[in-house]
Write an enzyme that holds these catalytic residues in place. Sequence first.
Site, PDB file in Angstrom:
ATOM      1  N   TYR A  33      -9.070   5.480   7.560  1.00  0.00           N
ATOM      2  CA  TYR A  33      -9.228   5.825   8.978  1.00  0.00           C
ATOM      3  C   TYR A  33     -10.259   6.943   9.043  1.00  0.00           C
ATOM      4  O   TYR A  33     -10.031   8.013   8.476  1.00  0.00           O
ATOM      5  CB  TYR A  33      -7.922   6.363   9.562  1.00  0.00           C
TER       6      TYR A  33
ATOM      7  N   PRO B  93      -3.865   0.129  18.922  1.00  0.00           N
ATOM      8  CA  PRO B  93      -3.587  -0.323  17.557  1.00  0.00           C
ATOM      9  C   PRO B  93      -3.724   0.734  16.464  1.00  0.00           C
ATOM     10  O   PRO B  93      -3.393   0.459  15.306  1.00  0.00           O
ATOM     11  CB  PRO B  93      -4.604  -1.456  17.343  1.00  0.00           C
TER      12      PRO B  93
ATOM     13  N   TYR C   3       4.177   6.522  10.114  1.00  0.00           N
ATOM     14  CA  TYR C   3       3.344   5.365   9.773  1.00  0.00           C
ATOM     15  C   TYR C   3       4.152   4.299   9.039  1.00  0.00           C
ATOM     16  O   TYR C   3       4.023   3.100   9.325  1.00  0.00           O
ATOM     17  CB  TYR C   3       2.135   5.800   8.919  1.00  0.00           C
TER      18      TYR C   3
ATOM     19  N   LYS D 213       1.455  -0.257  15.151  1.00  0.00           N
ATOM     20  CA  LYS D 213       2.865  -0.353  15.519  1.00  0.00           C
ATOM     21  C   LYS D 213       3.231  -1.602  16.332  1.00  0.00           C
ATOM     22  O   LYS D 213       4.421  -1.940  16.435  1.00  0.00           O
ATOM     23  CB  LYS D 213       3.268   0.883  16.349  1.00  0.00           C
TER      24      LYS D 213
ATOM     25  N   HIS E 277       0.849  -1.194   0.000  1.00  0.00           N
ATOM     26  CA  HIS E 277       0.000   0.000   0.000  1.00  0.00           C
ATOM     27  C   HIS E 277       0.878   1.233   0.000  1.00  0.00           C
ATOM     28  O   HIS E 277       1.738   1.391   0.859  1.00  0.00           O
ATOM     29  CB  HIS E 277      -0.887   0.045   1.255  1.00  0.00           C
TER      30      HIS E 277
HETATM   31  C1  LIG Z   1      -6.669  -8.800  20.216  1.00  0.00           C
HETATM   32  C2  LIG Z   1      -5.474  -8.044  19.664  1.00  0.00           C
HETATM   33  C3  LIG Z   1      -5.593  -7.353  18.469  1.00  0.00           C
HETATM   34  C4  LIG Z   1      -4.507  -6.636  17.960  1.00  0.00           C
HETATM   35  N1  LIG Z   1      -4.656  -5.939  16.815  1.00  0.00           N
HETATM   36  C5  LIG Z   1      -3.620  -5.249  16.337  1.00  0.00           C
HETATM   37  C6  LIG Z   1      -3.744  -4.504  15.151  1.00  0.00           C
HETATM   38  O1  LIG Z   1      -4.786  -4.460  14.519  1.00  0.00           O
HETATM   39  N2  LIG Z   1      -2.644  -3.813  14.710  1.00  0.00           N
HETATM   40  C7  LIG Z   1      -1.445  -3.832  15.414  1.00  0.00           C
HETATM   41  O2  LIG Z   1      -0.461  -3.226  14.978  1.00  0.00           O
HETATM   42  N3  LIG Z   1      -1.306  -4.553  16.510  1.00  0.00           N
HETATM   43  C8  LIG Z   1      -2.362  -5.255  16.991  1.00  0.00           C
HETATM   44  N4  LIG Z   1      -2.198  -5.956  18.118  1.00  0.00           N
HETATM   45  C9  LIG Z   1      -0.884  -5.967  18.736  1.00  0.00           C
HETATM   46  C10 LIG Z   1       0.038  -6.999  18.098  1.00  0.00           C
HETATM   47  O3  LIG Z   1      -0.696  -8.132  17.736  1.00  0.00           O
HETATM   48  C11 LIG Z   1       1.141  -7.328  19.108  1.00  0.00           C
HETATM   49  O4  LIG Z   1       1.874  -6.141  19.327  1.00  0.00           O
HETATM   50  C12 LIG Z   1       2.076  -8.461  18.683  1.00  0.00           C
HETATM   51  O5  LIG Z   1       1.382  -9.679  18.718  1.00  0.00           O
HETATM   52  C13 LIG Z   1       3.293  -8.522  19.612  1.00  0.00           C
HETATM   53  O6  LIG Z   1       4.017  -9.698  19.400  1.00  0.00           O
HETATM   54  P1  LIG Z   1       4.723 -10.446  20.598  1.00  0.00           P
HETATM   55  O7  LIG Z   1       5.418 -11.609  19.993  1.00  0.00           O
HETATM   56  O8  LIG Z   1       5.506  -9.471  21.388  1.00  0.00           O
HETATM   57  O9  LIG Z   1       3.572 -10.913  21.579  1.00  0.00           O
HETATM   58  P2  LIG Z   1       2.392 -12.009  21.338  1.00  0.00           P
HETATM   59  O10 LIG Z   1       1.951 -12.000  19.926  1.00  0.00           O
HETATM   60  O11 LIG Z   1       1.385 -11.740  22.410  1.00  0.00           O
HETATM   61  O12 LIG Z   1       3.123 -13.368  21.630  1.00  0.00           O
HETATM   62  C14 LIG Z   1       3.446 -13.811  22.914  1.00  0.00           C
HETATM   63  C15 LIG Z   1       3.396 -15.330  22.931  1.00  0.00           C
HETATM   64  O13 LIG Z   1       3.802 -15.805  24.200  1.00  0.00           O
HETATM   65  C16 LIG Z   1       2.943 -16.853  24.611  1.00  0.00           C
HETATM   66  N5  LIG Z   1       2.992 -16.937  26.073  1.00  0.00           N
HETATM   67  C17 LIG Z   1       2.398 -16.141  26.987  1.00  0.00           C
HETATM   68  N6  LIG Z   1       2.686 -16.551  28.219  1.00  0.00           N
HETATM   69  C18 LIG Z   1       3.477 -17.626  28.098  1.00  0.00           C
HETATM   70  C19 LIG Z   1       4.094 -18.504  29.026  1.00  0.00           C
HETATM   71  N7  LIG Z   1       3.938 -18.322  30.346  1.00  0.00           N
HETATM   72  N8  LIG Z   1       4.831 -19.521  28.555  1.00  0.00           N
HETATM   73  C20 LIG Z   1       4.998 -19.719  27.224  1.00  0.00           C
HETATM   74  N9  LIG Z   1       4.425 -18.923  26.289  1.00  0.00           N
HETATM   75  C21 LIG Z   1       3.685 -17.880  26.722  1.00  0.00           C
HETATM   76  C22 LIG Z   1       1.590 -16.440  24.066  1.00  0.00           C
HETATM   77  O14 LIG Z   1       0.709 -17.536  23.919  1.00  0.00           O
HETATM   78  C23 LIG Z   1       1.990 -15.857  22.713  1.00  0.00           C
HETATM   79  O15 LIG Z   1       1.987 -16.812  21.697  1.00  0.00           O
HETATM   80  C24 LIG Z   1      -3.274  -6.658  18.652  1.00  0.00           C
HETATM   81  C25 LIG Z   1      -3.151  -7.363  19.840  1.00  0.00           C
HETATM   82  C26 LIG Z   1      -4.235  -8.044  20.369  1.00  0.00           C
HETATM   83  C27 LIG Z   1      -4.087  -8.764  21.685  1.00  0.00           C
END
Ligand SMILES: Cc1cc2nc3c(=O)[nH]c(=O)nc-3n(C[C@H](O)[C@H](O)[C@H](O)COP(=O)(O)OP(=O)(O)OC[C@H]3O[C@@H](n4cnc5c(N)ncnc54)[C@H](O)[C@@H]3O)c2cc1C
Length: 390
Positions: free
Chosen positions: A200, A292, A384, A296, A72
């Site tokens: 948006y 969100p 962005y 980011k 995009h």
């Molecule tokens: C419902 C939702 C919608 C979102 N929508 C957007 C969006 O539209 N746009 C955007 O930019 N961002 C969005 N986000 C944010 C984005 O998805 C996150 O910033 C991103 O997933 C971060 O990645 P991460 O690997 O740090 O954490 P996560 O993706 O949360 O991964 C962490 C992992 O650790 C695992 N875990 C947790 N505890 C334990 C444990 N004790 N032992 C072993 N494993 C464990 C979890 O199961 C998970 O798989 C959203 C987040 C959520 C919750």
Amino acid sequence: MRTQVGIVGAGPAGLMLAQILHLHGIDSVVLECRSREYVIERVRAGVLEQGTVDLMIQSGVGERLAREGMRHEGVHLAFLGARHRVDFVGLTGKAITVYGQNEVVKDLIDARRATGRPLHFEVEGVSVHALDSNTPRIRYQSGGQEHELVCDFIAGCDGFHGICRPSIPAGVLTAYERVYPFAWLGILAQAAPASEELVYALHERGFALFSMRSPRVTRLYLQCAADEDLEKWPDERIWEELITRLAMRDGWKPNVGPVLQKGITGMRSFVVEPMQYYRLFLAGDAAHIVPPTGAKGLNLAVSDVLLLSRGLAHSYQSGRRDLLDRYSADCLRRVWKAQRFSWWMTSMLHRQDDGNPFDYRRQLAELDYITSSRAAMTSLAENYVGLPID
Ligand SMILES: Cc1cc2nc3c(=O)[nH]c(=O)nc-3n(C[C@H](O)[C@H](O)[C@H](O)COP(=O)(O)OP(=O)(O)OC[C@H]3O[C@@H](n4cnc5c(N)ncnc54)[C@H](O)[C@@H]3O)c2cc1C
């Protein structure tokens, strides 16, 4: 059992870290409490900054992204019934790519499997120990057995509700937080996207976002109450509200289709400082959350682990810890800028429910200014598409 880097969590942060470490020849074990299917099917973010796309391609996990990702070159800001385009490529030379987080995670899991290095799903009772020693440990249960993993370093990539951050002794971390008085009701719909780019919208009834996941699937969000009850939102009511907020005077509106998934996402800004404690390093949502609106969250998780992987590789190659010691400070400079941008986009585009119409008028003036000033539009665009990682 022994490994160089023990990684807790197989979200984007943990899996990307594992892949980059593999390319550096560094051994790791990834532990995930959920099942493989759950992790892959979890629908979350979908906007990748150019830096995230470039890193995935350089790391050998960008083949499907390059084929299926939707590039995009701009977004639309909509208010008072009209859309105004922000031309990212014209203003910054960079673009974004729409490719679901679940697709990113699937590609990273496939890549991990191909390396033959360990990735364990459905582990239970994960806990971290001896963090201030030279051999921090992770204990967990898997297949009905207790395991202890002795590590050189631990990466806490276990998201906002994980166990790594709370395992750091009280008094070490400072948390900065803002919880917003509204949430997003999001749907995934079987409907061809009606626009090639995101829209948006600020409407007097609240924010709405038009987005997409594929040429056949539309992703839409609308601002709702922080404690909204999803039961009160049958599909017809959701569509009615979305069309009210997104229909434009020129006749544009989203295409309607069967709702495949719906859910409510809370809105929070959160940062802990520092992002490290001796040999434990926090990355991604374990250390920070953004609302969100600025798209980011996933991108910050990826930039954190790029910096962490550089620090770890440097430490193994040179025996020096200077890059690792700077990990938190280096990440936080970028994290706070993303926090500022996410807060700003959220404040500009959501109705504040305090009954005072001043803010709505001010928000409309801000949108009018941004969409008519090249300088203001460039500032939005460069944030962005993603600020430089270093
Ligand atoms: C419902 C939702 C919608 C979102 N929508 C957007 C969006 O539209 N746009 C955007 O930019 N961002 C969005 N986000 C944010 C984005 O998805 C996150 O910033 C991103 O997933 C971060 O990645 P991460 O690997 O740090 O954490 P996560 O993706 O949360 O991964 C962490 C992992 O650790 C695992 N875990 C947790 N505890 C334990 C444990 N004790 N032992 C072993 N494993 C464990 C979890 O199961 C998970 O798989 C959203 C987040 C959520 C919750």
